[in-house]
Write a protein that holds these residues in place. Structure first.
Motif, PDB file in Angstrom:
ATOM      1  N   GLY A 154       0.561  -0.681  -0.271  1.00 60.61           N
ATOM      2  CA  GLY A 154      -0.589  -0.048   0.074  1.00 60.61           C
ATOM      3  C   GLY A 154       1.127   1.370   0.151  1.00 60.61           C
ATOM      4  N   ILE A 155       0.079   1.904   0.896  1.00 61.30           N
ATOM      5  CA  ILE A 155       0.734   3.981   0.550  1.00 61.30           C
ATOM      6  C   ILE A 155       0.731   4.153   2.029  1.00 61.30           C
ATOM      7  N   SER A 156       2.389   4.349   2.408  1.00 60.30           N
ATOM      8  CA  SER A 156       2.794   4.659   3.303  1.00 60.30           C
ATOM      9  C   SER A 156       2.916   6.304   3.544  1.00 60.30           C
ATOM     10  N   ASN A 157       2.436   6.674   4.073  1.00 56.42           N
ATOM     11  CA  ASN A 157       2.672   8.456   4.651  1.00 56.42           C
ATOM     12  C   ASN A 157       3.401   9.531   5.426  1.00 56.42           C
ATOM     13  N   LEU A 158       4.290   9.862   5.868  1.00 61.53           N
ATOM     14  CA  LEU A 158       4.625   9.983   6.936  1.00 61.53           C
ATOM     15  C   LEU A 158       4.941  11.667   7.233  1.00 61.53           C
TER      16      LEU A 158
END
Length: 457
Positions: free
Chosen positions: A368-372
């Motif tokens: 998936g997509i990980s946003n920090l």
């Protein structure tokens, strides 16, 4: 009008022109509007679908919403008007109700944009925008807008006009108490007292029209004879009272606001893009006297580094900074509708703030997509820091699932919010479970868990 940094929504009647010449394009407008633009943030009440009151910029409830001008978001999600959809609205009473499709609780964030009439001045708007496309992916643009109250000297009256003309003021207070020997009120100890039975003999009497005023100090009551009257209340009793009145009305001077902006969007190479805006505002709170001016500036800078690829993941980076001066006054909404919720603050910031954040996005194809996100905000005398992690899943069976964690700290306290939503997609029935947890320092803590089914017909 809407672009990358500005959203200026108005219901207008007038002339609009668009043109294009080689790399240049632009538009101009000269129009009238019957209302003021405003937006508010409301916290929901637990189990209460409405009504929720819409008010003017000064908190005035004696307004009428212009039909079709409202835009509503509930927890960041755009809502749709209609009895069979998300909400209904009474334009004459300025009240909004939510249907069962949008269940409201005390943690619900409601953001509403609208135009309203306070029955004083009509608005005029004129503006022009120009844009030059340097290439297919780069441009620079300019814009100028002037919004102003349309003054009718005859309707305002010569006495009020001359007062605004000769004094550097933006408001007039006009008493609504008229001397009347048969009136029900007397003036005693600096307040008006209801005395229909003439208990006070040697006092001048008045007939008064009380005006709805959020800063008033009179409360409407019903006498034993079922007659409406108004009673002065102390400062300690005002807290929590929704409807207050005053024995005077406030007349505001006609105002004008100018807004100008210069933008650029430059693609440096295949991976690096820089965009920004320098904007300025001028607010004249008394266009008759033409001396009550305030000027402000603001800037945006965004830097984007597009996809950096490896065998395991893709990476995107972005940095953003927005700084607003102490006297800055935009024409429309500049921040996202969830801005106050993400920072856990209790007011919408329009000026005197400096915000910046660094965001990284990891894209793993099978996960998936990980946003920090690491962000900072200073406003007034406060300084906040925020960390946010958002994880979405890409698997076709769980692509409506996510984890969202936000932490905000300052010198005196901390706040965190954790949201987890897991949903198993299927053709007919999709079971889901949600968990929400919030904590404000050591004083306040909130948790909620829900289980549900989505049934597709």
């Amino acid at each position: 009008y809407s672009d990358k940094f500005n959203t200026i929504n108005r219901k207008l009647e007038g002339l609009k022109n668009e043109f294009q010449f080689k790399r240049w394009s632009g538009a101009s407008v000269y129009a009238n509007s019957k209302g003021h633009f405003h937006f508010i943030q409301i916290k929901g009440r637990d189990g209460d679908q409405g009504p929720y009151q819409l008010v003017g910029k000064d908190g005035n409830r004696d307004i009428a919403i212009l039909s079709g001008t409202e835009k509503v978001w509930v927890n960041g999600e755009k809502a749709k008007r209609g009895q069979n959809y998300d909400y209904t609205i009474d334009y004459s009473l300025s009240e909004i109700y939510f249907t069962s499709r949008k269940l409201i609780d005390f943690d619900t964030d409601i953001f509403i944009e609208y135009q309203y009439s306070d029955f004083e001045y009509q608005k005029g708007l004129r503006g022009i925008t120009l844009r030059n496309n340097i290439s297919n992916s780069s441009y620079f643009s300019f814009g100028f807008f002037d919004e102003f109250d349309q003054l009718n000297q005859i309707d305002l009256g010569s006495e009020k006009y001359n007062t605004f003309f000769n004094n550097d003021i933006s408001e007039l207070i006009i008493s609504t108490a008229l001397p009347d020997s048969t009136g029900d009120y007397i003036f005693f100890d600096s307040i008006y007292v209801y005395d229909p039975n003439k208990a006070y003999v040697d006092f001048p009497r008045y007939e008064i029209r009380f005006i709805l005023n959020p800063n008033g100090n009179y409360l409407r009551k019903i006498s034993e004879e079922n007659k409406m009257y108004y009673e002065n209340i102390g400062e300690s009793d005002i807290i929590g009272v929704q409807e207050l009145y005053s024995p005077y009305r406030i007349i505001s001077s006609p105002v004008s606001k100018q807004f100008g902006k210069a933008q650029f969007n430059l693609k440096i190479n295949e991976r690096l893009r820089i965009e920004g805006q320098l904007s300025g505002s001028r607010l004249n709170k008394n266009i008759i006297g033409n001396s009550n001016l305030s000027n402000g500036v603001s800037h945006f800078v965004n830097i984007h580094i597009d996809t950096i690829e490896s065998d395991l993941f893709k990476l995107k980076l972005s940095y953003k900074n927005q700084k607003r001066g102490k006297e800055y006054s935009p024409l429309g909404r500049e921040q996202e509708v969830m801005h106050t919720r993400l920072w856990n603050i209790d007011k919408i910031l329009l000026k005197n703030s400096d915000e910046h954040y660094l965001k990284t996005q990891f894209i793993i194809e099978k996960l998936g997509i990980s946003n920090l996100e690491f962000a900072g905000l200073t406003y007034d005398d406060k300084s906040l820091k925020r960390f946010r992690f958002y994880q979405s899943l890409s698997h076709v069976d769980f692509n409506n699932s996510y984890i969202d964690f936000t932490s905000v700290v300052n010198a005196k306290e901390y706040f965190y919010r954790a949201l987890v939503h897991l949903e198993r997609n299927s053709l007919n029935i999709s079971p889901n479970i949600s968990f929400i947890s919030e904590q404000q320092s050591l004083a306040n803590r909130f948790q909620k868990t829900g289980v549900g089914l989505k049934i597709k017909s």
